[in-house]
Design a protein around this motif. Sequence first.
Motif, PDB file in Angstrom:
ATOM      1  N   ASP A   2       0.828  -1.201   0.000  1.00 49.24           N
ATOM      2  CA  ASP A   2       0.000   0.000   0.000  1.00 49.24           C
ATOM      3  C   ASP A   2       0.870   1.261   0.000  1.00 49.24           C
ATOM      4  O   ASP A   2       2.098   1.191   0.076  1.00 49.24           O
ATOM      5  CB  ASP A   2      -0.955  -0.008   1.195  1.00 49.24           C
ATOM      6  N   ALA A   3       0.225   2.414  -0.098  1.00 47.94           N
ATOM      7  CA  ALA A   3       0.938   3.688  -0.200  1.00 47.94           C
ATOM      8  C   ALA A   3       1.805   3.947   1.029  1.00 47.94           C
ATOM      9  O   ALA A   3       2.959   4.377   0.908  1.00 47.94           O
ATOM     10  CB  ALA A   3      -0.052   4.828  -0.406  1.00 47.94           C
ATOM     11  N   LEU A   4       1.266   3.671   2.221  1.00 53.27           N
ATOM     12  CA  LEU A   4       2.041   3.898   3.437  1.00 53.27           C
ATOM     13  C   LEU A   4       3.280   3.011   3.452  1.00 53.27           C
ATOM     14  O   LEU A   4       4.366   3.459   3.823  1.00 53.27           O
ATOM     15  CB  LEU A   4       1.186   3.652   4.683  1.00 53.27           C
ATOM     16  N   GLY A   5       3.127   1.766   3.022  1.00 54.59           N
ATOM     17  CA  GLY A   5       4.268   0.855   2.971  1.00 54.59           C
ATOM     18  C   GLY A   5       5.340   1.348   2.018  1.00 54.59           C
ATOM     19  O   GLY A   5       6.537   1.273   2.326  1.00 54.59           O
ATOM     20  N   ARG A   6       4.930   1.874   0.874  1.00 52.72           N
ATOM     21  CA  ARG A   6       5.903   2.402  -0.098  1.00 52.72           C
ATOM     22  C   ARG A   6       6.618   3.629   0.462  1.00 52.72           C
ATOM     23  O   ARG A   6       7.835   3.782   0.297  1.00 52.72           O
ATOM     24  CB  ARG A   6       5.202   2.729  -1.417  1.00 52.72           C
ATOM     25  N   ILE A   7       5.863   4.492   1.131  1.00 48.25           N
ATOM     26  CA  ILE A   7       6.471   5.699   1.721  1.00 48.25           C
ATOM     27  C   ILE A   7       7.458   5.296   2.813  1.00 48.25           C
ATOM     28  O   ILE A   7       8.592   5.785   2.850  1.00 48.25           O
ATOM     29  CB  ILE A   7       5.383   6.642   2.272  1.00 48.25           C
ATOM     30  N   GLU A   9       8.972   2.429   3.272  1.00 49.42           N
ATOM     31  CA  GLU A   9      10.129   1.762   2.675  1.00 49.42           C
ATOM     32  C   GLU A   9      11.087   2.785   2.069  1.00 49.42           C
ATOM     33  O   GLU A   9      12.300   2.695   2.227  1.00 49.42           O
ATOM     34  CB  GLU A   9       9.655   0.771   1.619  1.00 49.42           C
ATOM     35  N   GLY A  10      10.539   3.787   1.377  1.00 48.55           N
ATOM     36  CA  GLY A  10      11.367   4.829   0.789  1.00 48.55           C
ATOM     37  C   GLY A  10      12.137   5.620   1.828  1.00 48.55           C
ATOM     38  O   GLY A  10      13.322   5.919   1.652  1.00 48.55           O
ATOM     39  N   VAL A  11      11.483   5.961   2.926  1.00 46.63           N
ATOM     40  CA  VAL A  11      12.143   6.706   4.003  1.00 46.63           C
ATOM     41  C   VAL A  11      13.269   5.867   4.598  1.00 46.63           C
ATOM     42  O   VAL A  11      14.386   6.356   4.809  1.00 46.63           O
ATOM     43  CB  VAL A  11      11.124   7.123   5.095  1.00 46.63           C
ATOM     44  N   PHE A  12      12.994   4.573   4.860  1.00 48.31           N
ATOM     45  CA  PHE A  12      14.023   3.703   5.425  1.00 48.31           C
ATOM     46  C   PHE A  12      15.213   3.572   4.481  1.00 48.31           C
ATOM     47  O   PHE A  12      16.362   3.603   4.905  1.00 48.31           O
ATOM     48  CB  PHE A  12      13.461   2.323   5.744  1.00 48.31           C
ATOM     49  N   GLU A  13      14.927   3.425   3.185  1.00 54.97           N
ATOM     50  CA  GLU A  13      16.015   3.280   2.216  1.00 54.97           C
ATOM     51  C   GLU A  13      16.858   4.546   2.151  1.00 54.97           C
ATOM     52  O   GLU A  13      18.088   4.482   2.153  1.00 54.97           O
ATOM     53  CB  GLU A  13      15.455   2.932   0.840  1.00 54.97           C
ATOM     54  N   LYS A  14      16.216   5.712   2.092  1.00 58.17           N
ATOM     55  CA  LYS A  14      16.944   6.977   1.991  1.00 58.17           C
ATOM     56  C   LYS A  14      17.717   7.297   3.266  1.00 58.17           C
ATOM     57  O   LYS A  14      18.760   7.932   3.224  1.00 58.17           O
ATOM     58  CB  LYS A  14      15.986   8.114   1.652  1.00 58.17           C
ATOM     59  N   SER A  15      17.222   6.846   4.408  1.00 56.06           N
ATOM     60  CA  SER A  15      17.885   7.139   5.674  1.00 56.06           C
ATOM     61  C   SER A  15      19.083   6.236   5.929  1.00 56.06           C
ATOM     62  O   SER A  15      19.903   6.528   6.785  1.00 56.06           O
ATOM     63  CB  SER A  15      16.902   6.986   6.841  1.00 56.06           C
ATOM     64  N   GLY A  16      19.154   5.139   5.193  1.00 51.29           N
ATOM     65  CA  GLY A  16      20.230   4.176   5.430  1.00 51.29           C
ATOM     66  C   GLY A  16      19.902   3.178   6.519  1.00 51.29           C
ATOM     67  O   GLY A  16      20.711   2.300   6.834  1.00 51.29           O
TER      68      GLY A  16
END
Length: 165
Positions: A2-7, A9-16
């Motif tokens: 879902d949208a929240l999961g994508r957001i 996941e994106g935050v976790f990836e960008k944060s390292g």
Amino acid sequence: MDALGRITEGVFEKSGFMDSPLMKDMNAGMTQAQAMGLSREDLDVIYAVAFSKLNAGDAQAAWDGFTYLVMIDPIHAPNYYCLGIACMQLGDWDGAENIMLSFLALDATNPVGYLRLGEIFNKRGDRKRALEAIKLAEAECLAGNGDAVTLAEARSTLALMQMEK
């Protein structure tokens, strides 16, 4: 996803964060507590402090402690039971129901969990489900999963509820 999961996941990836040793250990199947290097003895100390708060009537402090334990040690059933009791003491009946159901998902033959779930249903006015939960508590005791005190509590609760009809 879902949208929240994508957001998220994106935050976790960008944060390292996804590359952190903690996250790698958790992705490998460890609980957060294991990934943090906490032993069962360490967790038992946290549990003892939270339990003392619960017994002292400091439901908010107990809720804080057991919420933390549920997050870092999510497969230890007693953490859920005590968190459910803290929710009951705080008057959070929806939260108590959800947490007690989680406890029973981990320890499905525990009659005390069914007794507390019956109390929650009864408090919320759901007499039918309360009676079912108490009967399950009695059945688990009779199946050898409870002691005489728990069986007596289940039977006396059933008798009282039947008198209240």
